[in-house]
Design an enzyme around this catalytic site. Structure first.
Site, PDB file in Angstrom:
ATOM      1  CG  HIS A  60      13.341  24.891 -28.417  1.00 41.85           C
ATOM      2  ND1 HIS A  60      12.284  25.540 -27.816  1.00 41.85           N
ATOM      3  CD2 HIS A  60      14.396  25.743 -28.332  1.00 41.85           C
ATOM      4  CE1 HIS A  60      12.693  26.729 -27.393  1.00 41.85           C
ATOM      5  NE2 HIS A  60      13.963  26.885 -27.684  1.00 41.85           N
ATOM      6  CG  HIS A  62      17.486  26.493 -27.265  1.00 41.93           C
ATOM      7  ND1 HIS A  62      17.026  27.564 -27.996  1.00 41.93           N
ATOM      8  CD2 HIS A  62      18.343  25.831 -28.076  1.00 41.93           C
ATOM      9  CE1 HIS A  62      17.603  27.562 -29.192  1.00 41.93           C
ATOM     10  NE2 HIS A  62      18.394  26.522 -29.275  1.00 41.93           N
ATOM     11  CG  ASP A  64      15.698  29.121 -22.249  1.00 43.49           C
ATOM     12  OD1 ASP A  64      16.236  28.376 -23.100  1.00 43.49           O
ATOM     13  OD2 ASP A  64      14.988  30.089 -22.558  1.00 43.49           O
ATOM     14  CG  HIS A  65      12.709  26.319 -23.770  1.00 39.98           C
ATOM     15  ND1 HIS A  65      11.498  26.925 -24.010  1.00 39.98           N
ATOM     16  CD2 HIS A  65      13.661  27.197 -24.158  1.00 39.98           C
ATOM     17  CE1 HIS A  65      11.714  28.130 -24.529  1.00 39.98           C
ATOM     18  NE2 HIS A  65      13.002  28.319 -24.633  1.00 39.98           N
TER      19      HIS A  65
END
Ligand SMILES: [Zn+2]
Length: 245
Positions: A60, A62, A64-65
């Site tokens: 996804h 976000h 941090d990804h």
């Protein structure tokens, strides 16, 4: 599969930061991008042992990804990116190299663009932020999170009975049924508390948070408020659906 920590440690992401998973081969596949930490990018390069990174699959969008995508593109200009803001990911999309065959599984709830990736041979599931060992997942209701969809996604994964869940945070989950049952029970219990607060005449998220968690520290208030808001939205949706036409 090689687990490479993204080296973005925090209270939310865990002591070594997000997990990213490298599936070497041709094409080489990286599940989640991390945040572009130079040591993480170097670790990917070392694990690839001279070959290129070909494909990044984001669970996804976000930060941090996904924030590491530009650093990966800078290092491997031909790398393809699917998922997150890059889009171009659909339920059932297949990705394979000689070592692994993955199938994308749409699992909204934590985020509207959330996908898991199912290893169709081992049946292990790269589960992104659907679950983590030893903690719960936030449903950021004011930023696209949806608890009803999240519970449906949990039930979908549970029905597939995977031997392992490979999460984006924390250690590999070797007993998915236990963890998924705990998650479902925890949310059901919280919903009862929110319904009880509503029956007692509390209506705003802040009132309900204060009623359910009378001694909550201010540091945790925002997260509790998001959780209550997610439950209120679900309760309203459930009640609308059960009204006679
Ligand atoms: Zn997330």
């Amino acid at each position: 599969m090689i687990l490479l920590p993204a080296l973005n440690p925090s209270e939310w992401t865990g002591p070594t930061g997000n997990n990213t998973y490298l599936l070497p081969g041709n094409p080489s596949i990286l599940i989640d991008a991390g945040v572009g930490h130079p040591d993480h990018v170097d670790a990917i390069a070392r694990a690839l042992d001279g070959s290129s990174l070909n494909l990044v699959l984001l669970t996804h969008g976000h930060k941090d990804h996904a924030a590491g995508v530009p650093a990966l593109v800078a290092r491997w200009p031909d790398v393809q990116v699917r998922g997150g803001a890059a889009g171009r990911l659909h339920d059932g999309d297949a990705f394979e190299n000689p070592g692994v065959r993955l199938s994308a599984l749409y699992t909204p709830g934590h985020a509207p663009d959330h996908f898991c990736f199912v290893d169709t041979q081992s049946r292990d599931i790269y589960c992104g932020d659907l679950a983590r060992a030893g903690g719960t997942i936030t449903i950021p209701a004011s930023k696209g999170g949806n608890l009803r969809e999240y519970l449906d996604s949990l039930r979908l994964i549970k029905a597939m009975n995977p031997p392992r869940l490979l999460p984006a945070h924390g250690v590999v989950i070797d007993h998915p049924q236990l963890v998924l049952d705990e998650y479902l029970a925890h949310r059901a219990q919280r919903e009862e508390q929110v319904r009880a607060a509503l029956s007692a005449g509390h209506t705003t998220p802040d009132e309900i948070v204060a009623w359910i968690y009378p001694r909550l520290s201010t540091a945790l208030h925002a997260a509790a408020r998001e959780s209550v808001l997610a439950h209120l939205t679900k309760i309203r949706e459930d009640d609308e659906m059960s009204e006679p036409l």
